[in-house]
Design a protein around this motif. Sequence first.
Motif, PDB file in Angstrom:
ATOM      1  N   CYS A  77       0.811  -1.223   0.000  1.00 19.28           N
ATOM      2  CA  CYS A  77       0.000   0.000   0.000  1.00 19.28           C
ATOM      3  C   CYS A  77       0.841   1.269   0.000  1.00 19.28           C
ATOM      4  O   CYS A  77       0.302   2.364  -0.116  1.00 19.28           O
ATOM      5  N   HIS A  79       3.092   1.459  -2.366  1.00 21.89           N
ATOM      6  CA  HIS A  79       3.363   1.512  -3.802  1.00 21.89           C
ATOM      7  C   HIS A  79       2.062   1.816  -4.539  1.00 21.89           C
ATOM      8  O   HIS A  79       1.012   1.289  -4.197  1.00 21.89           O
ATOM      9  N   LYS A  80       2.137   2.657  -5.553  1.00 18.94           N
ATOM     10  CA  LYS A  80       0.915   3.071  -6.259  1.00 18.94           C
ATOM     11  C   LYS A  80       0.324   1.968  -7.126  1.00 18.94           C
ATOM     12  O   LYS A  80      -0.880   1.928  -7.358  1.00 18.94           O
ATOM     13  N   ASN A  81       1.175   1.058  -7.604  1.00 22.36           N
ATOM     14  CA  ASN A  81       0.666   0.017  -8.500  1.00 22.36           C
ATOM     15  C   ASN A  81       1.528  -1.250  -8.392  1.00 22.36           C
ATOM     16  O   ASN A  81       2.299  -1.575  -9.298  1.00 22.36           O
ATOM     17  N   LYS A 104      -4.452  -5.133  -6.784  1.00 22.63           N
ATOM     18  CA  LYS A 104      -3.576  -4.676  -7.862  1.00 22.63           C
ATOM     19  C   LYS A 104      -2.455  -5.665  -8.197  1.00 22.63           C
ATOM     20  O   LYS A 104      -1.796  -5.540  -9.226  1.00 22.63           O
ATOM     21  N   ASN A 188      10.828   3.236  -8.709  1.00 24.12           N
ATOM     22  CA  ASN A 188       9.856   3.513  -7.638  1.00 24.12           C
ATOM     23  C   ASN A 188       9.464   2.265  -6.843  1.00 24.12           C
ATOM     24  O   ASN A 188       8.463   2.255  -6.125  1.00 24.12           O
ATOM     25  N   ASP A 242      11.243   5.611  -4.678  1.00 21.48           N
ATOM     26  CA  ASP A 242      10.476   6.823  -4.960  1.00 21.48           C
ATOM     27  C   ASP A 242      10.812   7.880  -3.907  1.00 21.48           C
ATOM     28  O   ASP A 242      10.432   7.737  -2.743  1.00 21.48           O
ATOM     29  N   VAL A 245       7.804   9.312  -1.798  1.00 20.48           N
ATOM     30  CA  VAL A 245       6.893   8.455  -1.042  1.00 20.48           C
ATOM     31  C   VAL A 245       6.729   8.975   0.379  1.00 20.48           C
ATOM     32  O   VAL A 245       7.662   9.519   0.975  1.00 20.48           O
ATOM     33  N   ALA A 251      -0.606   4.932  -0.230  1.00 20.03           N
ATOM     34  CA  ALA A 251      -1.003   5.324  -1.577  1.00 20.03           C
ATOM     35  C   ALA A 251      -2.286   4.618  -1.996  1.00 20.03           C
ATOM     36  O   ALA A 251      -3.020   5.103  -2.858  1.00 20.03           O
ATOM     37  N   ILE A 252      -2.533   3.472  -1.393  1.00 24.83           N
ATOM     38  CA  ILE A 252      -3.744   2.700  -1.669  1.00 24.83           C
ATOM     39  C   ILE A 252      -4.482   2.493  -0.352  1.00 24.83           C
ATOM     40  O   ILE A 252      -3.896   2.045   0.636  1.00 24.83           O
TER      41      ILE A 252
END
Length: 288
Positions: A77, A79-81, A104, A188, A242, A245, A251-252
């Motif tokens: 969470c 990490h964006k993706n 994801k 990232n 990143d 961050v 991020a999630i």
Amino acid sequence: MDTLKKNWFTEVCEMWPGGTFSFEVKEVLHKEKSMYQDILVLDTTSFGKVLVLDGIIQCTQKDEFSYQEMIAFLPLCCHKNPEKVLIVGGGDGGVAREVAKHPKVKEIVQVEIDEKVIEVSKKYLPSMAVGFESEKLKLHVCDGFEFMKNHSREFDVIITDSSDPVGPAVSLFQENYFSLMKSALKPNGVVCSQAGTFWYSMDLVSSTLNICKNLFPKAAYAWTSVPTYPSGQIGFVIGSLDPDVQFDKPAITFSRQEELSMNLRYYNSDIHKAAFVLPTFVKNQLHI
């Protein structure tokens, strides 16, 4: 004083001298020595089934979800993706179980050096070993070092679910291992490793965090509560490539309904934020 109880298991380790943890055992379910370590599975009166490696408690049915969820969802969470994830260790399957839940995540690669731990977990700890059944997972029985040497810039997230730095896990707390993880990350990318308890192992926490800080633009220490681990607390170092961050701002995030649908019993967005809040003496020791 000075009384040994029959049918009680006692964990004794040089990493936490002068203290111990004991529990009552109903039955010894399995005992063997693999190529790498002593493996013991116990059925207990209060904690369900327990996996012990080289005399050290790895997980119990009663509280394993706290550790598994946090070591998985904290980096995922952040990490964006996080589409492709590498798990190093985690032979009981619990981390794979949690990583596979993340919506994801598309592909999970796991490397575990001791095939016997996998076999024993599938037989005696199926609620954790269910992680090996995920269609997202590709499992390799091999050395994590050698694997990452041949897989550069490939993963969004790398999670190291290791035992304490005794025996085969010692190398997973050293700088060359973190350098290998860094080289195996995509831009990232995020790493997360078990990093000990600040109550008993402040030197380990500090040295592991410093390694991470030296290699990654951003690094932090987070923690969770696990009653059957030494001091009831264990932590993780998290590093990210990143530079922007913010570890304590996931991020999630998940709704309450999403948490329920994923069967999350410990992790949520508020717990994520709180995991990075440290006591004053820890901040002072870690120079935060």
